[in-house]
Design an enzyme around this catalytic site. Structure first.
Site, PDB file in Angstrom:
ATOM      1  N   GLY A  12       7.774  41.075   6.395  1.00 33.54           N
ATOM      2  CA  GLY A  12       7.397  41.976   5.317  1.00 33.54           C
ATOM      3  C   GLY A  12       7.470  43.429   5.733  1.00 33.54           C
ATOM      4  O   GLY A  12       8.168  43.797   6.690  1.00 33.54           O
ATOM      5  N   SER A  13       6.715  44.283   5.052  1.00 35.59           N
ATOM      6  CA  SER A  13       6.800  45.725   5.302  1.00 35.59           C
ATOM      7  C   SER A  13       6.398  46.093   6.722  1.00 35.59           C
ATOM      8  O   SER A  13       7.028  46.948   7.356  1.00 35.59           O
ATOM      9  CB  SER A  13       5.927  46.476   4.291  1.00 35.59           C
ATOM     10  OG  SER A  13       4.589  46.008   4.328  1.00 35.59           O
ATOM     11  N   GLY A  15       6.173  43.909   9.544  1.00 41.18           N
ATOM     12  CA  GLY A  15       7.040  43.274  10.533  1.00 41.18           C
ATOM     13  C   GLY A  15       8.412  43.904  10.614  1.00 41.18           C
ATOM     14  O   GLY A  15       8.947  44.138  11.710  1.00 41.18           O
ATOM     15  N   ASP A  35      10.184  34.260   9.365  1.00 39.84           N
ATOM     16  CA  ASP A  35       9.355  34.307   8.165  1.00 39.84           C
ATOM     17  C   ASP A  35       9.556  33.020   7.380  1.00 39.84           C
ATOM     18  O   ASP A  35      10.654  32.438   7.381  1.00 39.84           O
ATOM     19  CB  ASP A  35       9.723  35.515   7.288  1.00 39.84           C
ATOM     20  CG  ASP A  35       8.635  35.861   6.286  1.00 39.84           C
ATOM     21  OD1 ASP A  35       7.920  36.852   6.492  1.00 39.84           O
ATOM     22  OD2 ASP A  35       8.491  35.117   5.291  1.00 39.84           O
ATOM     23  N   VAL A 117      -1.248  41.636  14.814  1.00 41.17           N
ATOM     24  CA  VAL A 117      -1.205  42.848  13.996  1.00 41.17           C
ATOM     25  C   VAL A 117      -1.450  42.405  12.553  1.00 41.17           C
ATOM     26  O   VAL A 117      -0.630  42.616  11.659  1.00 41.17           O
ATOM     27  CB  VAL A 117       0.138  43.596  14.129  1.00 41.17           C
ATOM     28  CG1 VAL A 117       0.071  44.956  13.433  1.00 41.17           C
ATOM     29  CG2 VAL A 117       0.516  43.790  15.593  1.00 41.17           C
ATOM     30  N   ALA A 118      -2.565  41.744  12.336  1.00 45.53           N
ATOM     31  CA  ALA A 118      -2.961  41.258  11.009  1.00 45.53           C
ATOM     32  C   ALA A 118      -4.479  41.373  10.937  1.00 45.53           C
ATOM     33  O   ALA A 118      -5.157  41.336  11.973  1.00 45.53           O
ATOM     34  CB  ALA A 118      -2.513  39.815  10.800  1.00 45.53           C
ATOM     35  N   ARG A 150      -4.780  58.533  14.971  1.00 41.54           N
ATOM     36  CA  ARG A 150      -5.092  59.370  13.806  1.00 41.54           C
ATOM     37  C   ARG A 150      -6.160  60.412  14.145  1.00 41.54           C
ATOM     38  O   ARG A 150      -6.048  61.587  13.762  1.00 41.54           O
ATOM     39  CB  ARG A 150      -5.565  58.493  12.655  1.00 41.54           C
ATOM     40  CG  ARG A 150      -4.455  57.670  12.020  1.00 41.54           C
ATOM     41  CD  ARG A 150      -5.005  56.602  11.096  1.00 41.54           C
ATOM     42  NE  ARG A 150      -3.921  55.927  10.372  1.00 41.54           N
ATOM     43  CZ  ARG A 150      -4.024  54.709   9.847  1.00 41.54           C
ATOM     44  NH1 ARG A 150      -5.158  54.036   9.968  1.00 41.54           N
ATOM     45  NH2 ARG A 150      -3.000  54.178   9.208  1.00 41.54           N
ATOM     46  N   HIS A 174     -12.059  47.194  14.398  1.00 44.57           N
ATOM     47  CA  HIS A 174     -11.071  47.891  13.564  1.00 44.57           C
ATOM     48  C   HIS A 174     -11.514  47.654  12.123  1.00 44.57           C
ATOM     49  O   HIS A 174     -11.109  46.700  11.470  1.00 44.57           O
ATOM     50  CB  HIS A 174      -9.669  47.322  13.799  1.00 44.57           C
ATOM     51  CG  HIS A 174      -8.643  47.857  12.843  1.00 44.57           C
ATOM     52  ND1 HIS A 174      -8.377  49.208  12.715  1.00 44.57           N
ATOM     53  CD2 HIS A 174      -7.837  47.241  11.945  1.00 44.57           C
ATOM     54  CE1 HIS A 174      -7.439  49.380  11.794  1.00 44.57           C
ATOM     55  NE2 HIS A 174      -7.107  48.202  11.298  1.00 44.57           N
TER      56      HIS A 174
END
EC number: 1.1.1.27
Length: 305
Positions: A12-13, A15, A35, A117-118, A150, A174
């Site tokens: 997706g966006s 990955g 995927d 990363v989820a 950030r 997080h």
């Protein structure tokens, strides 16, 4: 060109943007994109391959069987939080995705590093540590690295200095209970308080703006991808090349009995060490409250693992 291989689960966006960034940075020679949506994955690989002439990186569509042979497997696959969802709703859906992914990757190569990363990343990292069969130090989450980036950029902009002159770290979950290690924040080696005296209200405003930045981006465009891709690529570089960078990632902390973010030394075997990280009393209390928040959620999720 590195001969190493990284697999990305989820086209997706997030990955696909991670794949694009890894290609441009030439982190590895081979990338595998996996995927459940075969057509989407094929299209992403075809599109990404058109840009590989800039770096000569090879990218191909693969399977979970292929992914289990990679040095690093990045898991981005998962459901997004919907309006009205609780954190447990999200965990329920993403546990099922994670369980399916890891079951299809067994047995993983013993020296592999699994990078989550989820979201919620701290809870999913702890679950993956139990399900993957890998040592805990080889299973980590992206954690508060992007949050810390950030924060660093906000402070650097205010000081009108380069980002690399500022060292600022967000610790803990997080998520909502994360906290800033203000006492450890420095500018070119000098304590922030000496270079940029700020009131408690100003510190709170900056911390809240950092925490809420992702939400404002998502509200406007539906997702975040570029920042998380850059942060993930930084983690992959430190691991693949055994660079030993000290970065805040979600990893198991025995003294806090959960996965959360504190600075860790990252090398080829994942979390290869840590450094003393002194907090003031208020920050230590905030860290322990953040850890309790994560443990409470893990207790409610005990049925899963």
């Amino acid at each position: 060109m590195s001969a190493h291989t990284i697999a990305i689960i989820g086209a997706g966006s997030v990955g696909s943007t991670i794949a694009h960034t890894l290609i441009l940075r030439r982190v590895v020679g081979d990338l595998i994109l996996v995927d459940i949506d075969d057509e989407l994955c094929r299209a992403q690989v075809d599109d990404l391959s058109d840009g590989t002439f800039l770096s000569d990186v090879r990218i191909r569509q693969g399977t979970l069987e292929d992914a289990r042979k990679a040095e690093i497997t990045i898991v981005t696959a998962g459901a997004k939080q919907r309006p009205g969802d609780t954190r447990l709703d999200l965990i329920d859906r993403n546990y099922k995705v994670l369980h399916s992914v890891l079951a299809g990757m067994q047995p993983m190569r013993p020296d592999a590093v699994l990078l989550l990363v989820a979201n919620p990343v701290d809870v999913l990292t702890a679950m993956a540590q139990k399900m993957s069969g890998l040592p805990r130090e080889q299973v980590l989450g992206s954690g508060t690295l992007l949050d810390s980036v950030r924060l660093t950029r906000m402070l650097a902009h205010r000081l009108k200095v380069a980002d690399r002159s500022v060292h600022a770290t967000i610790i803990g979950e997080h998520g909502d209970s994360q906290c800033v290690a203000w006492s450890a924040t420095t500018v070119s080696g000098q304590p922030l308080a000496r270079v940029l005296p700020l009131s408690s209200e100003e510190l709170s405003t900056i911390a809240n703006a950092t925490r809420d930045k992702a939400g404002s981006i998502i509200a406007a465009k539906g997702f975040t991808s570029f920042g998380v891709a850059a942060a993930t690529t930084m983690l992959c570089e430190s691991i693949i090349f055994d660079q030993r960078h000290v970065l805040p990632v979600s990893h198991w902390r025995e003294e806090l009995e959960c996965c959360l973010s504190l600075p860790a030394v990252l090398g080829r075997k994942g979390v290869v060490g840590g450094l003393p990280f002194k907090l003031d009393e208020g920050e230590q209390d905030a860290l322990e409250k953040s850890a309790k928040s994560i443990r409470d959620v893990m207790a409610m999720c005990a049925k899963y693992v």
